[in-house]
Write a protein that holds these residues in place. Structure first.
Motif, PDB file in Angstrom:
ATOM      1  N   VAL A   2       0.806  -1.225   0.000  1.00  0.00           N
ATOM      2  CA  VAL A   2       0.000   0.000   0.000  1.00  0.00           C
ATOM      3  C   VAL A   2       0.838   1.274   0.000  1.00  0.00           C
ATOM      4  O   VAL A   2       0.344   2.325  -0.392  1.00  0.00           O
ATOM      5  N   ILE A   3       2.079   1.184   0.432  1.00  0.00           N
ATOM      6  CA  ILE A   3       2.963   2.353   0.511  1.00  0.00           C
ATOM      7  C   ILE A   3       4.229   2.035  -0.277  1.00  0.00           C
ATOM      8  O   ILE A   3       4.896   1.038   0.003  1.00  0.00           O
ATOM      9  N   THR A   4       4.560   2.888  -1.240  1.00  0.00           N
ATOM     10  CA  THR A   4       5.726   2.578  -2.067  1.00  0.00           C
ATOM     11  C   THR A   4       6.866   3.582  -1.944  1.00  0.00           C
ATOM     12  O   THR A   4       7.959   3.310  -2.397  1.00  0.00           O
ATOM     13  N   ASN A   5       6.633   4.728  -1.335  1.00  0.00           N
ATOM     14  CA  ASN A   5       7.691   5.728  -1.318  1.00  0.00           C
ATOM     15  C   ASN A   5       8.174   6.105   0.079  1.00  0.00           C
ATOM     16  O   ASN A   5       8.660   7.205   0.293  1.00  0.00           O
ATOM     17  N   VAL A   6       8.039   5.194   1.034  1.00  0.00           N
ATOM     18  CA  VAL A   6       8.591   5.368   2.379  1.00  0.00           C
ATOM     19  C   VAL A   6       9.707   4.347   2.536  1.00  0.00           C
ATOM     20  O   VAL A   6       9.520   3.170   2.236  1.00  0.00           O
ATOM     21  N   PRO A   7      10.880   4.793   2.997  1.00  0.00           N
ATOM     22  CA  PRO A   7      11.975   3.831   3.186  1.00  0.00           C
ATOM     23  C   PRO A   7      11.627   2.802   4.272  1.00  0.00           C
ATOM     24  O   PRO A   7      11.302   3.173   5.398  1.00  0.00           O
TER      25      PRO A   7
END
Length: 129
Positions: free
Chosen positions: A27-32
């Motif tokens: 669901v989240i692709t741009n958080v390290p």
């Protein structure tokens, strides 16, 4: 551009860490999402060296929240923080690792600060009866 707060998973098991990362990544692709899981040969355990290696991959200005599975993982994270001298990372204490990491990733993606995320996570803390 607003920098995202990194999620750092410290688990005794590579499979647990990867499972949490996979769940969040759906669901989240741009958080390290960084992992310091297992010991050499990916056997069960935690390693200060693996935790420090994760710290070394991070930009010196980056903020992060560390989630852990068991007490010795927390202890190793604390020692790694002290040995490495990082100031911008904080351990999410007494927070369920899966739910906490997921919520933190969602809030990081929304642009919330480390302190705002930690305030949200406080609601998840394990309570003593």
């Amino acid at each position: 551009m607003n920098r995202k707060v990194a999620i750092i998973i410290v688990s005794h098991s590579v499979n647990i860490g990867q499972g949490i990362k996979d769940l969040i990544s759906q669901v989240i692709t741009n958080v390290p999402i960084l992992m310091a899981c297992g010991i050499d040969n990916n056997e069960i355990g935690t390693s200060i060296e693996k935790i420090q290696a994760v710290f070394e991959t991070m930009d010196s200005e980056a903020e992060g929240i560390i989630f852990y599975d068991l007490g010795s993982a927390k202890m190793n994270a604390e020692m790694a923080i002290e040995m490495f001298g990082v100031k911008n990372l904080q351990i999410a204490e007494d927070v369920p690792i899966v739910e906490g990491a997921y919520i933190a990733a969602v809030e990081s993606n929304m642009g919330k600060s480390k302190d705002e995320i930690l305030n949200s996570l406080a609601k998840l803390k394990v309570k003593e009866f």
